[in-house]
Design a protein around this motif. Structure first.
Motif, PDB file in Angstrom:
ATOM      1  N   GLN A 286      16.612   6.032  17.729  1.00  0.00           N
ATOM      2  CA  GLN A 286      16.772   7.325  17.053  1.00  0.00           C
ATOM      3  C   GLN A 286      15.424   7.952  16.719  1.00  0.00           C
ATOM      4  N   ILE A 287      14.485   7.115  16.288  1.00  0.00           N
ATOM      5  CA  ILE A 287      13.148   7.643  15.975  1.00  0.00           C
ATOM      6  C   ILE A 287      12.528   8.269  17.225  1.00  0.00           C
ATOM      7  N   ILE A 288      12.661   7.570  18.337  1.00  0.00           N
ATOM      8  CA  ILE A 288      12.070   8.076  19.572  1.00  0.00           C
ATOM      9  C   ILE A 288      12.706   9.407  19.975  1.00  0.00           C
ATOM     10  N   SER A 289      14.023   9.521  19.790  1.00  0.00           N
ATOM     11  CA  SER A 289      14.676  10.782  20.163  1.00  0.00           C
ATOM     12  C   SER A 289      14.487  11.885  19.139  1.00  0.00           C
ATOM     13  N   PHE A 290      14.574  11.530  17.859  1.00  0.00           N
ATOM     14  CA  PHE A 290      14.688  12.579  16.849  1.00  0.00           C
ATOM     15  C   PHE A 290      13.436  12.780  16.004  1.00  0.00           C
ATOM     16  N   ALA A 291      12.600  11.771  15.880  1.00  0.00           N
ATOM     17  CA  ALA A 291      11.402  11.902  15.038  1.00  0.00           C
ATOM     18  C   ALA A 291      10.246  11.118  15.665  1.00  0.00           C
ATOM     19  N   PRO A 292       9.828  11.499  16.885  1.00  0.00           N
ATOM     20  CA  PRO A 292       8.844  10.692  17.618  1.00  0.00           C
ATOM     21  C   PRO A 292       7.512  10.520  16.878  1.00  0.00           C
ATOM     22  N   GLU A 293       7.209  11.445  15.971  1.00  0.00           N
ATOM     23  CA  GLU A 293       5.930  11.322  15.252  1.00  0.00           C
ATOM     24  C   GLU A 293       5.884  10.037  14.423  1.00  0.00           C
ATOM     25  N   VAL A 294       7.068   9.531  14.030  1.00  0.00           N
ATOM     26  CA  VAL A 294       7.099   8.287  13.257  1.00  0.00           C
ATOM     27  C   VAL A 294       6.601   7.126  14.125  1.00  0.00           C
ATOM     28  N   MET A 295       6.903   7.186  15.415  1.00  0.00           N
ATOM     29  CA  MET A 295       6.487   6.105  16.322  1.00  0.00           C
ATOM     30  C   MET A 295       4.975   5.940  16.325  1.00  0.00           C
ATOM     31  N   SER A 296       4.257   7.067  16.332  1.00  0.00           N
ATOM     32  CA  SER A 296       2.806   6.934  16.406  1.00  0.00           C
ATOM     33  C   SER A 296       2.237   6.302  15.136  1.00  0.00           C
ATOM     34  N   THR A 297       2.940   6.527  13.995  1.00  0.00           N
ATOM     35  CA  THR A 297       2.425   5.876  12.778  1.00  0.00           C
ATOM     36  C   THR A 297       2.729   4.378  12.801  1.00  0.00           C
ATOM     37  N   PHE A 298       3.873   4.001  13.368  1.00  0.00           N
ATOM     38  CA  PHE A 298       4.155   2.560  13.510  1.00  0.00           C
ATOM     39  C   PHE A 298       3.166   1.919  14.493  1.00  0.00           C
ATOM     40  N   ASP A 299       2.858   2.660  15.582  1.00  0.00           N
ATOM     41  CA  ASP A 299       1.857   2.168  16.536  1.00  0.00           C
ATOM     42  C   ASP A 299       0.542   1.865  15.830  1.00  0.00           C
ATOM     43  N   ALA A 300       0.106   2.837  15.039  1.00  0.00           N
ATOM     44  CA  ALA A 300      -1.167   2.679  14.331  1.00  0.00           C
ATOM     45  C   ALA A 300      -1.116   1.482  13.402  1.00  0.00           C
ATOM     46  N   LEU A 301       0.031   1.281  12.741  1.00  0.00           N
ATOM     47  CA  LEU A 301       0.173   0.136  11.834  1.00  0.00           C
ATOM     48  C   LEU A 301       0.082  -1.174  12.625  1.00  0.00           C
ATOM     49  N   ALA A 302       0.749  -1.180  13.802  1.00  0.00           N
ATOM     50  CA  ALA A 302       0.731  -2.395  14.624  1.00  0.00           C
ATOM     51  C   ALA A 302      -0.701  -2.744  15.044  1.00  0.00           C
ATOM     52  N   GLU A 303      -1.468  -1.699  15.303  1.00  0.00           N
ATOM     53  CA  GLU A 303      -2.847  -1.944  15.778  1.00  0.00           C
ATOM     54  C   GLU A 303      -3.787  -2.476  14.707  1.00  0.00           C
ATOM     55  N   THR A 304      -3.424  -2.350  13.436  1.00  0.00           N
ATOM     56  CA  THR A 304      -4.323  -2.828  12.376  1.00  0.00           C
ATOM     57  C   THR A 304      -4.432  -4.352  12.374  1.00  0.00           C
ATOM     58  N   GLY A 305      -3.439  -5.025  12.956  1.00  0.00           N
ATOM     59  CA  GLY A 305      -3.457  -6.483  12.929  1.00  0.00           C
ATOM     60  C   GLY A 305      -2.987  -7.043  11.599  1.00  0.00           C
ATOM     61  N   CYS A 306      -2.642  -6.197  10.664  1.00  0.00           N
ATOM     62  CA  CYS A 306      -2.183  -6.657   9.348  1.00  0.00           C
ATOM     63  C   CYS A 306      -0.677  -6.477   9.191  1.00  0.00           C
ATOM     64  N   VAL A 307      -0.001  -6.153  10.287  1.00  0.00           N
ATOM     65  CA  VAL A 307       1.420  -5.879  10.216  1.00  0.00           C
ATOM     66  C   VAL A 307       2.173  -6.781  11.185  1.00  0.00           C
ATOM     67  N   GLU A 308       3.175  -7.451  10.639  1.00  0.00           N
ATOM     68  CA  GLU A 308       3.995  -8.294  11.502  1.00  0.00           C
ATOM     69  C   GLU A 308       5.368  -7.646  11.685  1.00  0.00           C
ATOM     70  N   PHE A 309       5.945  -7.809  12.886  1.00  0.00           N
ATOM     71  CA  PHE A 309       7.286  -7.292  13.143  1.00  0.00           C
ATOM     72  C   PHE A 309       8.245  -8.461  13.321  1.00  0.00           C
ATOM     73  N   LEU A 310       9.373  -8.382  12.630  1.00  0.00           N
ATOM     74  CA  LEU A 310      10.320  -9.498  12.644  1.00  0.00           C
ATOM     75  C   LEU A 310      11.415  -9.290  13.684  1.00  0.00           C
ATOM     76  N   GLY A 311      12.070 -10.389  14.017  1.00  0.00           N
ATOM     77  CA  GLY A 311      13.154 -10.334  14.988  1.00  0.00           C
ATOM     78  C   GLY A 311      14.506 -10.244  14.310  1.00  0.00           C
ATOM     79  N   GLU A 312      15.457  -9.632  15.015  1.00  0.00           N
ATOM     80  CA  GLU A 312      16.830  -9.545  14.512  1.00  0.00           C
ATOM     81  C   GLU A 312      17.727  -9.080  15.651  1.00  0.00           C
ATOM     82  N   THR A 313      18.987  -8.777  15.343  1.00  0.00           N
ATOM     83  CA  THR A 313      19.846  -8.254  16.404  1.00  0.00           C
ATOM     84  C   THR A 313      19.500  -6.788  16.620  1.00  0.00           C
TER      85      THR A 313
END
Lengths: 415, 432
Positions: free
Chosen positions: A77-104
């Motif tokens: 939904q973010i990619i379709s409706f609010a793509p600007e949010v993706m770039s902020t998550f990208d930036a967070l991922a690149e800091t190396g201080c953010v972990e992403f968890l697994g789920e369904t």
């Protein structure tokens, strides 16, 4: 040593459109409504919160760390409706201080009904996270922190994860504190992280409650509570919905200011630090074994699954859904399988909950229905349409086969 | 506390919800120790004639025998006034019934007397004059009664109540169960509207049966909101004497969807039928039962035929007592598609009898029921959608029934009576 481990759950369901028994089309999802809500939440929560997190991470130069659980259906939904949010998550991922968890991927209850589909959804989520953020999830959290021994054993057997997360419910811990790393009963390698619900809910639920005697909650007050854990525990797991920031607790409650000052206050104490779940797992040995024979979750005061499958309608709807699994998969039709999976999103069942219906409450959050009954009726109409598609698909294939057989036969020459 | 209550109908002589409401309310008041003198017009001639002891009541009023044995009503006494006034009737209906009466008494062709003071004839030529004749008689009767407060139900009794209040100086409560806008849509009868309005303005306090009705009073009659209190109706619990189904003699291989109420514009019978047609386009084993009578009964039967569903719709006529219970026991679902329903007691009775309900949002009862399916009366597709869902999915029916039955137990007449008592007390307490 007290480590603060922040984990934020970000999810928006794909809400269904109004669908009557007379409808025949296959557009089950309310794209317009979902887009509007997604954009609203993006503007009130995801964007400002992501920007603030980014700022804090940069300011503290690697000392402030956080983790996210983002569902596959939210990412879509973010990619379709609010793509600007993706770039902020990208930036967070690149800091190396953010972990992403697994789920369904589909924020589903599939573990309870189909292990096979559960596994497919977990794998799909992991590969999605990896493709967007360049890291493979190493810590697993099940939908709504639904958990028992069986789930832990299943996750361990996959060999994909080092740890699993669930609610630090009183009845599973007894006298023990949630502020340690544990081992699930029956597991040898997998570790267990437990939510400190008291401190987590101080932020997530009580922050703006003026009847609460601790109101207003300030960063230094909260840091003092965290400091008390020093000597009594290793880690304070603060797990909450990401929508806490700006959506459940509106901006004018001061929630963003609280968050802005919190790292400073926590780090004032020389023994404190921030750790991601994987770092917690690597830093602390399991203190004890935790036995959870029955299902628990992080929902409501019951901490069980009754919010999703507690009444006759919910139980009927979810059984009918999973009963279709074989038929659905036999079609090998991507669209049909995807629709079936999106119908597994746990929120569809949450809307049918009659527990708090009379009093309103948190169950109202972006609930598109007037009543649990309307939710059930709508869902069942869609499900019966999906079932019909399965059968039509079968017939269609039969016809196609007949047609092809006929073509392959040499034309008989009529003498 | 003693209350002089003016009503139109009382069980068992009822044609709709008003009688049921008056019965429930007064019975509960009686249990609170409030003494009620209930004045009502007594039908001299009509459908109920066989049930009524035809001791023609004099215009002075008489203690009515047929009500005296009612259970739980020890603090209630009845005064009847001979009058052909019937609730929910229209001026045309009134004229017809007078003419029928004249035919029977052999007085046809004689001029209808215009003078209500003429002894021995208990009616007047037109409905409005009759309402005022009734007022004068009630006023006469009130002279012999002791009471602290006057409580009048719906417009026909308002002139009487206003007159009695004027004469005695006692405080007046008018209770509004139904407005002219509910009954007639936009085609209101100006004289009835005027009587209602006069009642609202003369009253010291108004009791509306819902916020839905309160809003009509504010927007259509210009009544100041502060004067109106909302007191919801209750439901009389019938106990748990579930009749075995065999007794009703019905084989249940078909689902039954029930409409129970007066067949009038207000109740939306045409929406029920349109929805029925939609349901039958996707389901076969369903019967639609319409229980009730009313001015649209014939039109509705014709409409069922026009829609091509005549064989699937059954008309039972007006039902009373045990027949109502039986029909509830047969029903799988109750539908109330009212266009404008001030309250609507019938859905509560349905729930009380373990029948799930679909109710119109344009009703007072939708304010109090949570465990009911709600629809806009004009949305026949949605009504049909919900009917099909209830019939097709047993878990839905079970959940609605269980929670609904539990919910309806909370709506007791004792609560309504207690609220009325509180309103009386406030009115009788001197200011300052």
């Amino acid at each position: 040593m007290a480590s603060v481990c922040f984990y934020f759950q970000a999810h928006q369901p794909m809400r269904l459109r109004h669908y009557t028994v007379f409808d025949k089309h296959h557009n089950y999802f309310d794209d317009r409504g979902n887009a509007a809500i997604c954009r609203k939440v993006a503007n009130k929560c995801y964007l400002p919160a992501n920007r603030l997190m980014l700022k804090l991470i940069r300011k503290h130069q690697g000392r402030f760390k956080i983790a996210y659980g983002i569902t596959g259906v939210l990412l879509e939904q973010i990619i379709s409706f609010a793509p600007e949010v993706m770039s902020t998550f990208d930036a967070l991922a690149e800091t190396g201080c953010v972990e992403f968890l697994g789920e369904t991927y589909y924020h589903s209850l599939s573990f309870l009904y189909s292990k096979e589909d559960f596994l497919e959804q977990v794998k799909k989520h992991s590969s999605t996270i990896e493709s967007y953020f360049g890291q493979k999830p190493r810590v697993f959290r099940n939908t709504e922190l639904i958990y028992n021994n069986e789930l832990a054993a299943f996750i361990e057997s996959l060999g994909l994860f080092d740890a699993i997360i669930t609610e630090g419910a009183d009845h599973i811990l007894g006298y023990r504190s949630p502020d340690f790393v544990y081992r699930p009963k029956g597991c040898e390698k997998l570790k267990l992280l437990l939510k400190n619900y008291s401190l987590s809910d101080d932020i997530a639920f009580r922050f703006s409650n003026r009847d609460w005697k601790q109101w207003p909650l300030t960063a230094d007050k909260f840091a003092r509570w965290v400091n008390k854990v020093n000597g009594n525990g290793n880690v304070v797991n603060l797990f909450m919905d990401y929508e806490t920031f700006g959506e459940h607790q509106w901006k004018d409650t001061g929630i963003f200011d609280f968050l802005k000052h919190l790292p400073d206050e926590i780090l004032k104490h020389p023994d404190n630090d921030f750790k991601t779940p994987t770092e917690v797992v690597n830093s602390y040995p399991p203190m004890d074994e935790v036995d959870v024979p029955n299902l628990i979750s992080w929902a409501d005061t019951e901490r069980d699954t009754s919010a999703w499958i507690g009444n006759a309608m919910q139980s009927n709807a979810i059984h009918e859904l999973y009963r279709l699994e074989d038929e659905i998969k036999k079609t090998a039709d991507k669209k049909i399988i995807e629709d079936w999976r999106k119908l597994q999103i746990s929120d569809h069942f949450y809307y049918m909950c009659t527990k708090w219906f009379a009093d309103g409450d948190v169950h109202k959050y972006f609930n598109p229905y007037d009543s649990p009954y309307d939710a059930y009726i709508n869902y069942m109409n869609i499900l019966s349409n999906l079932k019909m598609r399965c059968f039509l698909h079968k017939d269609l294939k039969k016809v196609q086969r007949l047609f092809e057989n006929r073509k392959s036969q040499p034309e008989t020459v009529i003498a | 506390m003693r209350v002089l209550m003016l009503g139109w109908e009382f069980p068992p002589f009822i044609s709709g919800g008003l009688g049921t409401a008056c019965y429930g309310l007064t019975k509960a008041m009686s249990q609170l120790g409030i003494k009620v003198t209930f004045v009502l017009p007594k039908q001299v001639d009509g459908d109920y004639a066989t049930h009524v002891k035809l001791l023609t009541p004099g215009s002075k009023g008489a203690v009515s025998d047929e009500f005296s044995g009612l259970e739980g009503c020890k603090n209630i006494s009845f005064r009847t006034i001979g009058s052909p006034l019937r609730p929910y009737s229209t001026p045309e209906f009134y004229r017809q019934s007078i003419e029928r009466m004249l035919e029977r008494t052999g007085k046809k062709n004689k001029d209808i007397p215009q003078n209500w003071q003429f002894e021995g004839i208990d009616y007047s030529g037109d409905m409005y004059t009759e309402v005022h004749r009734y007022a004068a008689l009630a006023n006469n009767l009130a002279k012999d009664e002791e009471f602290d407060i006057i409580h009048a139900h719906d417009w026909m009794t308002y002139p009487a109540a206003i007159a009695i209040a004027g004469l005695t100086g006692k405080p007046l409560v008018v209770h509004i169960h139904s407005t002219e806008f509910d009954r007639s849509g936009e085609h209101v009868n100006q004289m009835i509207y005027d009587i209602e309005k006069k009642g609202f303005y003369s009253a010291d306090k108004i009791i509306a049966v819902s916020h839905f009705t309160r809003n009509i009073l504010i927007s259509r009659y210009g009544v100041p909101g502060g004067k109106i209190e909302v007191v919801y109706n209750g439901v009389e619990r019938n106990g748990t004497d579930n009749w075995p189904l065999e007794k009703s003699g019905i084989q249940k291989d078909e689902k039954i969807v029930l409409f129970l109420g007066r067949i009038t514009m207000q109740k939306g019978p045409e929406y029920f039928l349109q929805a029925a047609q939609r349901v039958l386009s996707v389901m076969d084993n369903v019967k639609f039962v319409m229980a009730g009578s009313g001015d649209l009964a014939h039109r509705t039967i014709e409409m069922a035929a026009e829609l091509g569903i005549g064989d699937k719709v059954l008309f039972t006529g007006f039902l009373r007592g045990d027949d109502v219970k039986k029909i509830y026991q047969m029903a799988d679902l109750y539908v109330m598609p009212s266009v404008s329903e001030p309250f609507g007691i019938a859905p509560l009775e349905a729930l009380d009898n373990d029948v799930p309900v679909i109710i119109s949002r344009q009703s007072g009862v939708s304010e109090v029921l949570v465990h009911a399916l709600k629809v806009d009366f004009w949305d026949v597709d949605e009504i049909a959608n919900k009917i099909v869902a209830v019939l097709k999915h047993p878990p839905l029916q079970i959940t609605l029934r269980n929670y609904g039955n539990f919910e309806v137990r909370k709506l007791r007449w004792s609560e309504s009576a207690a609220k009325c008592a509180k309103i009386y007390e406030q009115m009788l307490t001197p200011v300052g």
